[in-house]
Write an enzyme that holds these catalytic residues in place. Structure first.
Site, PDB file in Angstrom:
ATOM      1  N   ASN A   7     -51.950  11.295  32.178  1.00  0.00           N
ATOM      2  CA  ASN A   7     -51.206  10.876  31.244  1.00  0.00           C
ATOM      3  C   ASN A   7     -51.187  10.118  31.205  1.00  0.00           C
ATOM      4  OD1 ASN A   7     -49.070  10.822  29.403  1.00  0.00           O
ATOM      5  ND2 ASN A   7     -47.705  11.995  29.556  1.00  0.00           N
ATOM      6  N   ARG A  90     -53.719  15.051  29.457  1.00  0.00           N
ATOM      7  CA  ARG A  90     -52.432  15.365  27.802  1.00  0.00           C
ATOM      8  C   ARG A  90     -52.760  14.393  26.715  1.00  0.00           C
ATOM      9  NH1 ARG A  90     -45.991  12.545  27.014  1.00  0.00           N
ATOM     10  NH2 ARG A  90     -45.777  14.130  25.064  1.00  0.00           N
ATOM     11  N   HIS A 178     -44.532  16.597  21.126  1.00  0.00           N
ATOM     12  CA  HIS A 178     -43.638  17.544  21.654  1.00  0.00           C
ATOM     13  C   HIS A 178     -44.963  19.297  21.579  1.00  0.00           C
ATOM     14  CE1 HIS A 178     -40.573  14.784  22.330  1.00  0.00           C
ATOM     15  NE2 HIS A 178     -41.414  14.291  22.619  1.00  0.00           N
ATOM     16  N   HIS A 206     -36.287  19.914  22.042  1.00  0.00           N
ATOM     17  CA  HIS A 206     -36.799  19.234  22.922  1.00  0.00           C
ATOM     18  C   HIS A 206     -36.080  18.017  23.132  1.00  0.00           C
ATOM     19  CE1 HIS A 206     -39.814  17.814  25.943  1.00  0.00           C
ATOM     20  NE2 HIS A 206     -39.047  16.356  25.383  1.00  0.00           N
ATOM     21  N   ARG A 239     -35.118   5.063  18.680  1.00  0.00           N
ATOM     22  CA  ARG A 239     -35.818   5.678  17.651  1.00  0.00           C
ATOM     23  C   ARG A 239     -35.575   6.186  16.443  1.00  0.00           C
ATOM     24  NH1 ARG A 239     -39.909   9.273  19.378  1.00  0.00           N
ATOM     25  NH2 ARG A 239     -41.757   8.048  20.299  1.00  0.00           N
ATOM     26  N   GLU A 381     -44.112  20.861  30.460  1.00  0.00           N
ATOM     27  CA  GLU A 381     -45.951  20.681  30.046  1.00  0.00           C
ATOM     28  C   GLU A 381     -46.607  20.745  31.276  1.00  0.00           C
ATOM     29  OE1 GLU A 381     -42.952  17.579  28.680  1.00  0.00           O
ATOM     30  OE2 GLU A 381     -43.804  17.341  26.689  1.00  0.00           O
TER      31      GLU A 381
HETATM   32  P1  ADP Z   1     -39.013  11.492  28.246  1.00  0.00           P
HETATM   33  O1  ADP Z   1     -38.340  11.528  26.803  1.00  0.00           O
HETATM   34  O2  ADP Z   1     -38.847   9.860  28.583  1.00  0.00           O
HETATM   35  O3  ADP Z   1     -39.564  12.732  29.272  1.00  0.00           O
HETATM   36  P2  ADP Z   1     -36.292  13.243  29.573  1.00  0.00           P
HETATM   37  O4  ADP Z   1     -37.190  14.511  29.063  1.00  0.00           O
HETATM   38  O5  ADP Z   1     -36.905  12.224  30.648  1.00  0.00           O
HETATM   39  O6  ADP Z   1     -36.987  11.725  28.514  1.00  0.00           O
HETATM   40  O7  ADP Z   1     -34.823  12.973  29.254  1.00  0.00           O
HETATM   41  C1  ADP Z   1     -34.442  11.780  29.379  1.00  0.00           C
HETATM   42  C2  ADP Z   1     -32.687  11.579  29.283  1.00  0.00           C
HETATM   43  O8  ADP Z   1     -33.061  11.968  29.030  1.00  0.00           O
HETATM   44  C3  ADP Z   1     -32.369   9.828  29.073  1.00  0.00           C
HETATM   45  O9  ADP Z   1     -31.260   9.416  28.469  1.00  0.00           O
HETATM   46  C4  ADP Z   1     -31.182  10.352  30.234  1.00  0.00           C
HETATM   47  O10 ADP Z   1     -30.048  10.245  30.298  1.00  0.00           O
HETATM   48  C5  ADP Z   1     -31.413  11.714  29.946  1.00  0.00           C
HETATM   49  N1  ADP Z   1     -30.763  12.688  31.320  1.00  0.00           N
HETATM   50  C6  ADP Z   1     -31.112  12.743  32.666  1.00  0.00           C
HETATM   51  N2  ADP Z   1     -30.076  13.297  33.288  1.00  0.00           N
HETATM   52  C7  ADP Z   1     -28.898  14.176  32.718  1.00  0.00           C
HETATM   53  C8  ADP Z   1     -27.765  14.378  33.008  1.00  0.00           C
HETATM   54  N3  ADP Z   1     -27.525  15.259  34.010  1.00  0.00           N
HETATM   55  N4  ADP Z   1     -26.731  14.301  32.113  1.00  0.00           N
HETATM   56  C9  ADP Z   1     -26.904  13.800  30.771  1.00  0.00           C
HETATM   57  N5  ADP Z   1     -28.498  13.366  30.510  1.00  0.00           N
HETATM   58  C10 ADP Z   1     -29.037  12.756  30.916  1.00  0.00           C
END
Ligand code: ADP
Length: 396
Positions: A7, A90, A178, A206, A239, A381
């Site tokens: 990616n 990706r 996504h 998502h 955003r 993914e």
């Molecule tokens: P990306 O879109 O970069 O792949 P992710 O799917 O990893 O992002 O999601 C990141 C978000 O998930 C961040 O806002 C993070 O705070 C939140 N997050 C991760 N673990 C937890 C948790 N245990 N409780 C609440 N929010 C979480």
């Protein structure tokens, strides 16, 4: 066969090496700050986690670092690069050209290049990653597009009410993103419902740094919240999501802001970061501030959940009902309070959460107490990219 998933972003290159037959990850990591000062390589291989400073002036150099690392006794997971059977990339934007994953040829690269204007931040580095792999590995490369799953959205849902020439000449329409995640979790949800896709109506949420909601009917995407770009839809980490389209005109006109600054404000300085005042786009920081009694953080949490709730209702209307809601990605999988807040008041649709299952359970599960299933499903993914790549290359 081992598949390397790549990616490539503008300043980073993420990779995962996965054995397609067993689904096991042999090594993974990211090279960050490519073409900037102080590039760093973080990863995990057979010797555990590592992090080190590297010299990565461009994507070719970053990929060479990854290749050397993959065969390293501690950082890597293989003894020879010959063990890699294919690379799965990706690619963010497939436009209207790519409705499914493809083996990369020079024509495919030309088409990805022709889509640069639709995804100026994403497709150019994606192509750099592809070309770097072509130079370094003598194996088939496969492109898996973020937009492909949404190619089944019908015209009445993908068309914007703008002068029609904008669609005909400039391809301005809803594409959605996504897609790999929405496809994986909606298929898993169909499986968990215990019947085939025919007749199923599923809303997949998502919710990570980027957030998108999709209506999946009969197993196919029929609408999604992100649009021509990933800016449309719900509120996200940085955003704004959908706003009155006159607001950017107000910013550029009355406030005299340059288009690039408006772009930066809406994409990078809004959402949780801009609204909450907690100085972070991270949902955990937001929740911490809510718990400390911060009123603006509370408002941000409420706006965030409310906007997602609206999409569940809208998509129930679009599909004539709903059989399941799915929560996935960082916030969707982990934040029980977020899920409760989105589902609160949706009992009129049959969406009711079992609070004990919501806050207590683990793994892919149904947390519903009402007639509509509410699934928490971990998105995978990379594994979809491996599956698509192995299928196209002809090895399981
Ligand atoms: P990306 O879109 O970069 O792949 P992710 O799917 O990893 O992002 O999601 C990141 C978000 O998930 C961040 O806002 C993070 O705070 C939140 N997050 C991760 N673990 C937890 C948790 N245990 N409780 C609440 N929010 C979480």
């Amino acid at each position: 066969m081992k598949v390397l998933v790549v990616n490539a972003g503008s300043s980073s290159l993420k990779y995962t090496l996965i054995e397609s037959s067993s689904d096991e990850t042999a090594a993974s990591g990211i090279v960050e700050r490519i073409a900037l000062d102080a590039s760093v390589h973080k990863g995990e291989g057979r010797g555990g986690k590592f992090s080190k400073n590297v010299d990565a002036p461009d994507h070719n150099a970053a990929l060479k670092i990854v290749a050397d690392s993959l065969v390293h006794p501690d950082e890597g997971g293989i003894d020879s690069l010959d063990e890699i059977g294919a690379v799965g990339h990706r690619v963010v934007h497939g436009g209207e050209a790519f409705k499914e994953s493809v083996v990369i040829t020079s024509e495919v690269k030309d088409t990805i290049r022709s889509l640069f204007s639709l995804a100026p931040l994403h497709n150019p580095p994606n192509l750099m990653g592809i070309e770097a792999c072509e130079k370094l590995f003598n194996v088939p490369n496969v492109a898996v597009f973020d937009t492909a799953f949404h190619s089944t959205i019908p015209p009445h849902a993908f068309t914007y009410p703008l002068p029609y020439e904008l669609y005909e000449k400039d391809h301005v329409r809803r594409y959605g993103f996504h897609g790999t995640s929405h496809r994986y979790v909606s298929r898993k949800a169909v499986e968990m419902l215990g019947r085939g896709p025919a007749g199923t109506r599923i809303v997949t949420c998502h919710v990570g740094n980027g957030v998108s909601i999709t209506a999946v009917k009969d197993g196919l995407s029929v609408d999604t919240s992100m649009g021509f770009t990933p800016l449309e839809g719900v509120m996200m980490g940085t955003r704004c999501g959908s706003i009155d389209p006159a607001i950017p005109l107000f910013l550029a006109g009355s406030k005299g802001m340059a288009p690039a600054d408006v772009d930066k404000m809406l994409n990078k300085k809004s959402g949780i970061l801009g609204l909450s005042g907690v100085g972070s786009s991270d949902f955990r920081d937001l929740v911490q501030a809510v718990d400390a009694g911060d009123a603006r953080a509370r408002l941000s949490f409420d706006v965030y959940c409310y906007r997602i709730k609206l999409y569940v209702g809208m998509y129930a209307a679009a599909m004539g009902g709903i059989d399941a809601v799915v929560f996935t990605a960082g916030i969707g999988e982990n934040a029980a309070r977020f899920r409760s807040s989105v589902c609160d008041g949706l009992d009129f649709l049959g969406v009711v959460i079992d609070e004990a299952a919501n806050s207590g359970g683990k793994g892919d599960r149904n947390i519903a107490a009402g007639s509509v299933a509410v699934f928490v499903i971990a998105t995978r993914e990379d594994h979809v990219i491996v599956e698509e790549t192995a299928n196209l290359v002809g090895h399981a």
